[in-house]
Design an enzyme around this catalytic site. Structure first.
Site, PDB file in Angstrom:
ATOM      1  N   ASP A  37       0.823  -1.214   0.000  1.00  0.00           N
ATOM      2  CA  ASP A  37       0.000   0.000   0.000  1.00  0.00           C
ATOM      3  C   ASP A  37       0.856   1.263   0.000  1.00  0.00           C
ATOM      4  OD1 ASP A  37       1.065  -0.333   2.459  1.00  0.00           O
ATOM      5  OD2 ASP A  37      -0.797  -0.030   3.578  1.00  0.00           O
ATOM      6  N   HIS A 241      21.482  -0.836 -21.285  1.00  0.00           N
ATOM      7  CA  HIS A 241      20.610  -0.396 -20.193  1.00  0.00           C
ATOM      8  C   HIS A 241      20.971  -1.113 -18.893  1.00  0.00           C
ATOM      9  CE1 HIS A 241      17.271   1.242 -23.056  1.00  0.00           C
ATOM     10  NE2 HIS A 241      18.345   1.993 -23.009  1.00  0.00           N
ATOM     11  N   ASP A 258      25.671   6.937 -17.349  1.00  0.00           N
ATOM     12  CA  ASP A 258      24.597   7.659 -18.041  1.00  0.00           C
ATOM     13  C   ASP A 258      23.642   8.090 -16.937  1.00  0.00           C
ATOM     14  OD1 ASP A 258      22.494   8.560 -19.569  1.00  0.00           O
ATOM     15  OD2 ASP A 258      22.538   6.869 -20.974  1.00  0.00           O
ATOM     16  N   ASP A 269      20.169  14.607 -19.823  1.00  0.00           N
ATOM     17  CA  ASP A 269      20.527  13.229 -20.186  1.00  0.00           C
ATOM     18  C   ASP A 269      21.987  13.250 -20.616  1.00  0.00           C
ATOM     19  OD1 ASP A 269      20.641  10.634 -21.022  1.00  0.00           O
ATOM     20  OD2 ASP A 269      19.185  10.831 -22.656  1.00  0.00           O
ATOM     21  N   HIS A 348      22.930   1.608 -31.736  1.00  0.00           N
ATOM     22  CA  HIS A 348      21.789   2.468 -31.420  1.00  0.00           C
ATOM     23  C   HIS A 348      21.840   3.733 -32.260  1.00  0.00           C
ATOM     24  CE1 HIS A 348      24.417   4.949 -28.844  1.00  0.00           C
ATOM     25  NE2 HIS A 348      24.829   3.841 -28.257  1.00  0.00           N
ATOM     26  N   HIS A 352      17.929  11.523 -29.363  1.00  0.00           N
ATOM     27  CA  HIS A 352      16.474  11.652 -29.282  1.00  0.00           C
ATOM     28  C   HIS A 352      16.125  13.046 -28.790  1.00  0.00           C
ATOM     29  CE1 HIS A 352      17.202  11.171 -24.945  1.00  0.00           C
ATOM     30  NE2 HIS A 352      18.049  10.215 -25.290  1.00  0.00           N
ATOM     31  N   HIS A 359      12.987  10.822 -23.135  1.00  0.00           N
ATOM     32  CA  HIS A 359      12.777  10.552 -24.566  1.00  0.00           C
ATOM     33  C   HIS A 359      11.537  11.366 -24.913  1.00  0.00           C
ATOM     34  CE1 HIS A 359      15.029   6.457 -24.148  1.00  0.00           C
ATOM     35  NE2 HIS A 359      15.826   7.493 -24.088  1.00  0.00           N
ATOM     36  N   GLU A 382      24.623  11.134 -28.802  1.00  0.00           N
ATOM     37  CA  GLU A 382      25.174  10.133 -27.893  1.00  0.00           C
ATOM     38  C   GLU A 382      25.741   8.900 -28.591  1.00  0.00           C
ATOM     39  OE1 GLU A 382      22.104   7.960 -25.647  1.00  0.00           O
ATOM     40  OE2 GLU A 382      20.681   9.462 -26.318  1.00  0.00           O
ATOM     41  N   TYR A 386      31.006  -0.261 -28.340  1.00  0.00           N
ATOM     42  CA  TYR A 386      30.900  -1.272 -27.281  1.00  0.00           C
ATOM     43  C   TYR A 386      31.540  -2.569 -27.782  1.00  0.00           C
ATOM     44  CZ  TYR A 386      27.289   2.202 -26.396  1.00  0.00           C
ATOM     45  OH  TYR A 386      26.611   3.393 -26.234  1.00  0.00           O
ATOM     46  N   ARG A 407      30.420   5.568 -24.254  1.00  0.00           N
ATOM     47  CA  ARG A 407      29.400   6.447 -24.850  1.00  0.00           C
ATOM     48  C   ARG A 407      29.645   7.846 -24.301  1.00  0.00           C
ATOM     49  NH1 ARG A 407      25.288   3.740 -23.771  1.00  0.00           N
ATOM     50  NH2 ARG A 407      24.367   4.695 -21.908  1.00  0.00           N
ATOM     51  N   GLU A 409      27.549  11.552 -24.230  1.00  0.00           N
ATOM     52  CA  GLU A 409      26.221  12.094 -24.532  1.00  0.00           C
ATOM     53  C   GLU A 409      26.065  13.520 -24.009  1.00  0.00           C
ATOM     54  OE1 GLU A 409      22.960   9.982 -22.615  1.00  0.00           O
ATOM     55  OE2 GLU A 409      21.547  10.809 -24.070  1.00  0.00           O
TER      56      GLU A 409
HETATM   57  N1  GLY Z   1      19.526   7.790 -20.654  1.00  0.00           N
HETATM   58  C1  GLY Z   1      18.667   7.351 -21.654  1.00  0.00           C
HETATM   59  C2  GLY Z   1      19.186   7.622 -22.985  1.00  0.00           C
HETATM   60  O1  GLY Z   1      20.339   7.983 -23.133  1.00  0.00           O
HETATM   61  O2  GLY Z   1      18.490   7.567 -23.948  1.00  0.00           O
HETATM   62 MN    MN Z   2      19.847   9.741 -24.277  1.00  0.00          MN
HETATM   63 MN    MN Z   3      21.486   8.848 -21.572  1.00  0.00          MN
END
Ligand code: GLY
Ligand code: MN
Ligand code: MN
Length: 439
Positions: A37, A241, A258, A269, A348, A352, A359, A382, A386, A407, A409
């Site tokens: 709850d 992720h 990240d 981000d 990827h 975005h 996103h 970004e 890898y 990465r 970003e």
């Molecule tokens: N942190 C989520 C992305 O980079 O899209």
């Molecule tokens: Mn991102």
């Molecule tokens: Mn990110």
């Protein structure tokens, strides 16, 4: 700061785009149970927040446009004694009226009765398709109730339209007051990355490093990460992720973080990758320089009129050339790009939209063409590379690359003349990172 006038302006801009004889309906987000709850911290529905700035539950927004004019109506709850005792008071009908944000404010007790009157005569209903099954059902129930009264002269709407088509297009173009908040989220997040780089050392747990970010976010008034932080040491950096964040950071490994905060509903981000012991090894440095070169080159093309897909094309142009130079890939560059042969290492997209959602909303294609950038859009850039040991161990790849995941970003605002990097305060050159970590 009082944002009321901005919310009123957004509602007006929405009204301008609605046809006459239409009604738009939005509902606040439901509280969500975390366990038994107890609830998760409440977060308002992003579209609802964008239009109202209100953080309460049990709110309904109705915007009605007829040939006689338009009105915005809010339904809300007054607190009862129990609620005041356990969770504190709501603004309530009188409090909401005092904001002067809406044409009228009514108690939730009057919802069904008043809603039927508001829907009566409207030709179309706009609402947020897919928001929740119960919300769809509620709207259908109101329509059916009206239909059942047709012998008494009631007429019901016959067209349903997705309000998100209009709202999400509005949200794509950030207004100055939104850019202030995005910059604030970016600034806090940059400071968190600086703090983390200063605190990182071999033997530390990934979650302890994550804690340094959360500390900086909270200390500066950003009460939530914008998304679950990814803190991946060594091989974990290759899991896109990775959120377990429960392994030890090892000497001579890199750590990919990240992580960024949400400040007053606006997200940053940011990803940075840095050496656990403060010094990049030669193979790490080679891959890092390549990802950085691709990221910087891609950011540098950003200006109004450039297509969103041009950013990924620029990343691929630089990264594939670099992978050829490092002999990680062989043969013809264009063939590699056309056949996606880089995908074992870069799987990827370049980024975005960014805003109230990490996103964020907004179409990426218009008339089946990649969207052209325009002032006020905010997007991430970004790229990453890898080299997962698990996935690449039986290939011809030189083992010196295995276990490297990188990465980088940043968050980029498109301006009239070009762009602004909102997150440039987070160090990303090898010399800046090594210098900071050596202090
Ligand atoms: N942190 C989520 C992305 O980079 O899209
Ligand atoms: Mn991102
Ligand atoms: Mn990110």
């Amino acid at each position: 700061m009082d944002y009321t006038k901005h919310y009123i302006a957004r509602v007006q801009k929405l009204i301008d785009q609605l046809p006459t004889e239409s009604v738009l309906l939005l509902k606040s987000a439901e509280a969500k149970i975390r366990s038994n709850d107890t609830e998760y911290g409440y977060r308002q529905n992003s579209d609802f927040y964008y239009l109202t700035g209100l953080e309460e539950t049990d709110l309904f927004l109705v915007i009605k446009k007829t040939s006689a004019g338009a009105e915005s109506i809010l339904f809300c709850k007054d607190s009862d004694t129990m609620e005041i005792q356990w969770v504190g008071p709501r603004l309530g009908v009188e409090g909401m009226k005092q904001t002067k944000q809406f044409t009228d404010v009514f108690s939730l007790d009057a919802l069904t009765f008043k809603m039927l009157a508001l829907l009566q005569g409207a030709k179309q209903i706009y609402f947020d398709f897919g928001a929740s099954p119960s919300w769809h059902k509620q709207i259908m129930d109101w329509i059916n109730t009206l239909k059942s009264k047709n012998r008494k002269g009631a007429t019901s709407p016959d067209t349903l339209k997705d309000a998100r088509k209009i709202l999400h297009e509005m949200r794509l173009f950030k207004q100055p007051e939104e850019i202030v908040l995005l910059q604030k989220a970016a600034d806090i997040s940059c400071q968190a990355h600086i703090r983390a780089m200063q605190k990182t050392k071999p033997g530390m747990m990934e979650y302890a490093l994550e804690a340094e970010y959360i500390h900086e976010f909270y200390a500066q008034g950003a009460r939530s990460p914008a998304y679950t932080s990814i803190v991946g040491g060594g091989e974990n950096a290759c899991i896109l992720h990775y959120v377990n964040n429960n392994k030890k950071l090892v000497d001579k490994d890199l750590v990919l973080v990240d992580a960024a905060c949400e400040y007053q509903y606006y997200c940053a981000d940011i990803t940075r990758t840095f050496p656990v012991n403060g010094q990049f090894s030669a193979p790490q440095q080679a891959i890092y320089e390549l990802v950085l070169a691709a990221q910087v080159a891609a950011i540098n093309i950003i200006k109004p009129g450039v297509a969103f897909s041009d950013i990924q094309d620029k990343v691929l142009d630089i990264m594939v050339q670099g992978l050829l130079d490092l002999k990680i890939l062989q043969d013809d560059k264009q063939g590699i790009i056309q056949k996606n042969l880089y995908q074992p290492f870069y799987m990827h997209n370049s980024g975005h939209w960014l805003g109230i959602d990490v996103h964020d909303t907004g179409e990426y294609k218009v008339d089946n063409q990649s969207r052209k950038l325009a002032p006020g859009m905010v997007l991430t850039v970004e790229p990453g590379l890898y080299f997962s040991s698990l996935l690449l161990k039986n290939t011809h790849l030189d083992p010196k690359w295995l276990g490297i995941g990188i990465r980088i970003e940043d968050d980029i605002l498109v301006t009239e003349l070009g762009h602004k990097n909102l997150t440039e305060a987070a160090p990303k050159t090898i010399s800046d990172i090594q210098h900071l970590m050596s202090q």
